[in-house]
Design an enzyme around this catalytic site. Sequence first.
Site, PDB file in Angstrom:
ATOM      1  N   GLU A 269       0.746  -1.186  -0.056  1.00  0.00           N
ATOM      2  CA  GLU A 269       0.142   0.153   0.037  1.00  0.00           C
ATOM      3  C   GLU A 269       1.019   1.170   0.067  1.00  0.00           C
ATOM      4  OE1 GLU A 269      -3.438  -0.027  -0.157  1.00  0.00           O
ATOM      5  OE2 GLU A 269      -4.052  -1.927   0.526  1.00  0.00           O
ATOM      6  N   CYS A 303      -2.422   9.639   2.645  1.00  0.00           N
ATOM      7  CA  CYS A 303      -2.209   8.876   1.221  1.00  0.00           C
ATOM      8  C   CYS A 303      -3.307   9.332   0.276  1.00  0.00           C
ATOM      9  CB  CYS A 303      -1.684   7.293   1.498  1.00  0.00           C
ATOM     10  SG  CYS A 303      -3.280   6.600   2.376  1.00  0.00           S
TER      11      CYS A 303
HETATM   12  P1  NDP Z   1       8.432   4.945   4.197  1.00  0.00           P
HETATM   13  O1  NDP Z   1       8.274   4.279   2.796  1.00  0.00           O
HETATM   14  O2  NDP Z   1       9.505   5.914   4.453  1.00  0.00           O
HETATM   15  O3  NDP Z   1       8.359   3.963   5.586  1.00  0.00           O
HETATM   16  C1  NDP Z   1       7.321   3.136   5.764  1.00  0.00           C
HETATM   17  C2  NDP Z   1       7.663   2.185   6.576  1.00  0.00           C
HETATM   18  O4  NDP Z   1       8.692   1.229   6.069  1.00  0.00           O
HETATM   19  C3  NDP Z   1       8.336   2.577   7.966  1.00  0.00           C
HETATM   20  O5  NDP Z   1       7.956   1.835   9.056  1.00  0.00           O
HETATM   21  C4  NDP Z   1       9.851   2.480   7.512  1.00  0.00           C
HETATM   22  O6  NDP Z   1      10.488   2.472   8.775  1.00  0.00           O
HETATM   23  C5  NDP Z   1      10.154   1.065   6.940  1.00  0.00           C
HETATM   24  N1  NDP Z   1      10.966   0.939   6.092  1.00  0.00           N
HETATM   25  C6  NDP Z   1      12.028   1.836   5.575  1.00  0.00           C
HETATM   26  N2  NDP Z   1      13.057   1.420   5.134  1.00  0.00           N
HETATM   27  C7  NDP Z   1      12.591  -0.121   4.879  1.00  0.00           C
HETATM   28  C8  NDP Z   1      13.360  -1.093   4.423  1.00  0.00           C
HETATM   29  N3  NDP Z   1      14.309  -1.028   3.412  1.00  0.00           N
HETATM   30  N4  NDP Z   1      12.911  -2.244   4.430  1.00  0.00           N
HETATM   31  C9  NDP Z   1      11.635  -2.469   5.213  1.00  0.00           C
HETATM   32  N5  NDP Z   1      10.853  -1.498   5.889  1.00  0.00           N
HETATM   33  C10 NDP Z   1      11.321  -0.129   5.473  1.00  0.00           C
HETATM   34  O7  NDP Z   1       6.940   5.770   4.255  1.00  0.00           O
HETATM   35  P2  NDP Z   1       6.456   7.072   5.451  1.00  0.00           P
HETATM   36  O8  NDP Z   1       6.537   6.401   6.833  1.00  0.00           O
HETATM   37  O9  NDP Z   1       7.378   7.945   4.975  1.00  0.00           O
HETATM   38  O10 NDP Z   1       5.008   6.856   4.921  1.00  0.00           O
HETATM   39  C11 NDP Z   1       4.362   7.769   4.117  1.00  0.00           C
HETATM   40  C12 NDP Z   1       4.328   7.243   2.888  1.00  0.00           C
HETATM   41  O11 NDP Z   1       3.167   6.162   3.516  1.00  0.00           O
HETATM   42  C13 NDP Z   1       3.346   8.129   1.756  1.00  0.00           C
HETATM   43  O12 NDP Z   1       4.083   7.749   0.646  1.00  0.00           O
HETATM   44  C14 NDP Z   1       1.906   7.629   2.003  1.00  0.00           C
HETATM   45  O13 NDP Z   1       1.233   8.049   0.821  1.00  0.00           O
HETATM   46  C15 NDP Z   1       2.044   6.275   2.138  1.00  0.00           C
HETATM   47  N6  NDP Z   1       1.004   5.684   2.804  1.00  0.00           N
HETATM   48  C16 NDP Z   1       0.089   4.755   2.067  1.00  0.00           C
HETATM   49  C17 NDP Z   1      -1.133   4.578   2.559  1.00  0.00           C
HETATM   50  C18 NDP Z   1      -1.935   3.579   2.006  1.00  0.00           C
HETATM   51  O14 NDP Z   1      -2.697   2.803   2.451  1.00  0.00           O
HETATM   52  N7  NDP Z   1      -1.939   3.413   0.364  1.00  0.00           N
HETATM   53  C19 NDP Z   1      -1.601   4.995   3.976  1.00  0.00           C
HETATM   54  C20 NDP Z   1      -0.665   5.891   4.516  1.00  0.00           C
HETATM   55  C21 NDP Z   1       0.398   6.166   4.121  1.00  0.00           C
HETATM   56  P3  NDP Z   1      11.397   3.799   9.292  1.00  0.00           P
HETATM   57  O15 NDP Z   1      10.174   4.646   9.636  1.00  0.00           O
HETATM   58  O16 NDP Z   1      12.081   3.209  10.577  1.00  0.00           O
HETATM   59  O17 NDP Z   1      12.337   4.238   8.285  1.00  0.00           O
END
Ligand code: NDP
Length: 523
Positions: A269, A303
């Site tokens: 997502e 999102c």
């Molecule tokens: P990120 O992609 O930066 O991070 C999402 C999660 O992935 C965090 O827990 C992060 O950890 C983790 N992560 C980071 N790097 C890795 C890796 N290499 N392997 C596995 N996990 C990893 O997104 P954001 O937290 O900044 O969220 C915002 C984004 O989420 C926006 O693009 C938004 O549109 C999307 N979103 C989508 C939704 C949907 O349902 N379609 C709903 C809500 C948001 P850490 O934070 O510790 O880096």
Amino acid sequence: MTQTGTPAESPSSSDTGPSAGSSAGSSAGSSAGSSVPPTEFDSLDPRSGTVVGSYPVQDAAEVNAAVARAAVAAEWWAALGFAGRRKRLGEWRKLLVKRIDQLAEVVTAETGKPLDDARLELVLAVDHLAWAARNAQRVLGRRKVGAGLLMSNQSATLAYPPFGVVGVIGPWNYPVFTPMGSIAYALAAGNAVVFKPSEFTPGVGHALAETFAEVISEQPVLQVVTGFGETGAALCRSGVGKLAFTGSTATGKRVMAACSENLTPVLIECGGKDPLIVDADADLDAAADAAVWGGMSNAGQTCVGVERVYVVEPVADEFLRRVVARAHAVRAGGEATADFGPMTMPAQIDVVAGQLRDALDRGAHALVGGTASVRAPYIEPVVLTDVPEDSTAITQETFGPLLTVNRVTDTEDAITRANATAYGLGASVFSAKRGEEIAARLRCGMVAVNGVITFAGVPALPFGGVGDSGFGRIHGEDGLREFARAQAVTRQRFAPPISVMTFTRGARSMRRLVSLVRTVHGR
Ligand code: NDP
């Protein structure tokens, strides 16, 4: 007690919870660049920069240990059956409702969003939890299906047993509602869950797991692991039965790559660039209200937030007048009375400012706000019009309170532009007569007609996108099936009248079968 994997220096799992006021670890996101990897990190209140809590940076060994514990818990949880799980999830639901104010405070402390916004996401998450628990048996329980003419001697059944352990990786923008779209449905389907919250909202993750453990204490059915991207990557490689990721498209690709190593199935997502279309017969007040709330609430960090508005020329001036009036009245701030809070993730401020500059440089006009609206950690509402379609404010996810409103000649033009993006998450259409007709032509997963984001609050509706917005679905029946594997069973009721699946079949049997098929399917 929170059932977390524990770092070497943490004497017990409960020590992985917040130690408010501590500044022992690195600040969230500051792991990069230091020679010694931090063992702890702080979650900060984005409004003030004060430390909300400190959490361990858990490594692959700790993640694997949590998944191993979850595998045992999963067997116990699955053995409770649908009715048993429904009862226990009901107890969790009631506790979440009872604690709604305390939980909302944790959300507000880590994201900076107004308390009522935090309450709203909790309310929606609870409603989804109730629906998932109530409907799991109907959707996933074993049921008979027609065996068909050729196999009429068989009884055919289909069931959806759980994967076992599901890994959930969540973002920070709706730290309850968004991961709960996976967690609640995965649990209702019979899986144990290991949840890695965003490094910006680890306290919210812990609060969820702690309330769960208060009512379901026999086994660590819902655990939390904390840390940075590496911890999430370790969860991808841990051998979970399925990995549900919500976050950015770039990270989603990394998650898929890591999961591919074990052929771990994924639910992805990701972000969006959601359009809102205003037709000539639209209720302009309602459309303007939806555009401003959909674009600005939660500081635009949604999102399925509105990022691009396409309004047909005949009503454009009137619509813009209403949007501007409403956006002028909306205020960012850290106080309880503010309409929305700060940018939760500091790095996103530069992204929004960069898109704003790019649009203005290319000839866009600011109707509300401008470059001075960016005053970190807040960004005041910005409304741009005449924004070139190739500017980054139109082509890339903004994730800030910046709304673009462009005039289009007609709804055909609006549909073409709405679909001209690699994303395809949600959309809104305001039209008195043609709402559903326009909705059907949009390339995205969800559409609100004469409303905005309303689909997210309907538990029976699946939520998810296409293209760069990802694939797979949370919520609804599809969301339950996402966390289960289809298992087909046939049982012979009587010997087949024409027996062809044996080496002893004669030519006559095959002739009879072909003749039967000619009769049934050949005409
Ligand atoms: P990120 O992609 O930066 O991070 C999402 C999660 O992935 C965090 O827990 C992060 O950890 C983790 N992560 C980071 N790097 C890795 C890796 N290499 N392997 C596995 N996990 C990893 O997104 P954001 O937290 O900044 O969220 C915002 C984004 O989420 C926006 O693009 C938004 O549109 C999307 N979103 C989508 C939704 C949907 O349902 N379609 C709903 C809500 C948001 P850490 O934070 O510790 O880096």
